[in-house]
Write an enzyme that holds these catalytic residues in place. Structure first.
Site, short mmCIF file in Angstrom:
data_model
loop_
_atom_site.label_atom_id
_atom_site.label_comp_id
_atom_site.label_asym_id
_atom_site.label_seq_id
_atom_site.Cartn_x
_atom_site.Cartn_y
_atom_site.Cartn_z
N ASN A 1 -0.30 0.62 10.09
CA ASN A 1 0.79 -0.36 9.94
C ASN A 1 2.11 0.40 10.02
OD1 ASN A 1 2.60 -2.32 9.17
ND2 ASN A 1 2.01 -2.28 7.00
N LYS B 1 5.09 -0.77 10.04
CA LYS B 1 6.19 -1.42 9.29
C LYS B 1 7.45 -1.46 10.18
CE LYS B 1 4.20 0.44 5.09
NZ LYS B 1 4.25 0.34 3.65
N HIS C 1 0.90 -9.16 4.15
CA HIS C 1 1.18 -7.83 3.61
C HIS C 1 2.05 -7.99 2.36
CE1 HIS C 1 2.78 -3.78 3.18
NE2 HIS C 1 1.73 -3.38 3.88
N GLU D 1 4.58 -6.53 1.37
CA GLU D 1 6.03 -6.52 1.61
C GLU D 1 6.50 -7.89 2.09
OE1 GLU D 1 5.95 -3.00 4.05
OE2 GLU D 1 5.36 -1.87 2.27
N GLU E 1 -5.08 -4.17 -0.70
CA GLU E 1 -3.97 -3.23 -0.83
C GLU E 1 -3.29 -3.43 -2.19
OE1 GLU E 1 -2.64 -1.68 3.25
OE2 GLU E 1 -1.34 -3.33 2.68
N SER F 1 -1.60 4.44 0.32
CA SER F 1 -1.48 5.91 0.27
C SER F 1 -2.74 6.65 0.76
CB SER F 1 -1.10 6.37 -1.14
OG SER F 1 0.16 5.83 -1.49
C1 PEP Z 1 0.63 -0.30 4.12
O1 PEP Z 1 1.81 -0.44 4.39
O2 PEP Z 1 -0.17 -1.19 4.41
C2 PEP Z 1 0.22 0.93 3.44
C3 PEP Z 1 -1.01 1.01 3.01
O3 PEP Z 1 1.18 1.92 3.30
P1 PEP Z 1 0.94 3.44 2.79
O4 PEP Z 1 -0.29 3.97 3.48
O5 PEP Z 1 2.18 4.16 3.19
O6 PEP Z 1 0.73 3.38 1.32
#
Ligand code: PEP
Length: 248
Positions: free
Chosen positions: A9, A11, A98, A100, A170, A209
């Site tokens: 992703n 973003k 998501h 966000e 997530e 992460s």
């Molecule tokens: C994400 O944006 O879906 C995500 C998992 O980000 P990160 O791997 O940076 O935590």
């Protein structure tokens, strides 16, 4: 051996020039796994970079998609992007719900559900994200929150549609923080989700992460079929390292 889904992703990152550069660097890094039928790689690009991503994804044999869509096919919705617009680029997938989008842009469970249904109706595969905030986890509401988020789609989709969705657990507190869920925490939720969804064969990813150093323990868990990766997906080496570490 289970198939691993490694989805990136991006973003609000990656201009057209950066997308082209990504795929130039991606080809040699990915070469060692290109014919590995146990791996499916996907990248999710901002709208403006979708055409560039289409070219790079096609050249490398990976899937690609958008990070959002609006559910109406066209009309007076200034600033929105429709499913036909996204599909025109050749995209096959779309990330929906998501955290966000839910927390910064206020997308409700109902809106995410409408988008999920519209994507499926148009033949796009939704990567449906759900997960709890730190407050919700610490106050013991993790499973209530996720039941609400998942039920919003489960109650409007047919069993066939439910099977086509790719689910991505997530936890909000693990996204972009460098603090992944433990493999036990992620496995617990993915196993629970599979039971709630009532289909043992659905694809469930973990996101939050994920990087090379924690890939093996997370991806080896029984109910985790792959990773949705933010930060580590922006560079081909750190992205593909996740699968390389899993395979070690
Ligand atoms: C994400 O944006 O879906 C995500 C998992 O980000 P990160 O791997 O940076 O935590």
């Amino acid at each position: 051996m289970k198939k691993i889904y490694l989805y990136g992703n991006w973003k609000m990152n990656m201009t057209v020039a950066e997308t082209k550069k990504f795929f130039e660097d991606f080809a040699p890094v990915y070469a060692q796994f290109k014919n590995d039928s146990g791996l499916e790689v996907g990248v999710f690009a901002p709208f403006t970079s979708l055409w560039a991503a289409a070219e790079g994804a096609k050249a490398n044999g990976v899937v690609f998609g958008a990070e959002n869509i609006y559910f109406e096919p066209k009309g007076a919705f200034t600033g929105e992007v429709s499913i036909p617009m996204v599909k025109e680029t050749g995209a096959t997938h779309v990330i929906l719900g998501h955290s966000e989008r839910r927390h910064i842009f206020g997308e409700s469970d109902e809106l995410v559900a409408k988008k999920t249904k519209a994507a499926l109706d148009a033949g796009l595969i939704p990567v449906f994200c759900y997960g709890e905030t730190l407050d919700e986890r610490e106050s013991g509401h993790t499973f209530d929150v996720m039941t609400r988020q998942l039920d919003a789609i489960l109650k409007i989709l047919s069993p066939d549609e439910i099977r086509k969705v790719i689910y991505a657990y997530e936890p909000v507190w693990a996204i972009g923080t460098g603090k992944s869920a433990t493999s036990e925490q992620a496995q617990e939720v993915c196993e629970w989700s599979r039971k709630l969804i009532k289909d043992p064969n659905v694809v469930i990813l973990y996101g939050g992460s994920v990087k090379g150093s924690n890939a093996k323990e997370l991806l080896s868990m029984k109910d985790i079929d792959g990773a949705l990766v933010g930060g580590a997906s922006l560079k081909p080496a750190s992205f593909i390292e996740i699968y390389a570490e899993y395979k070690k």
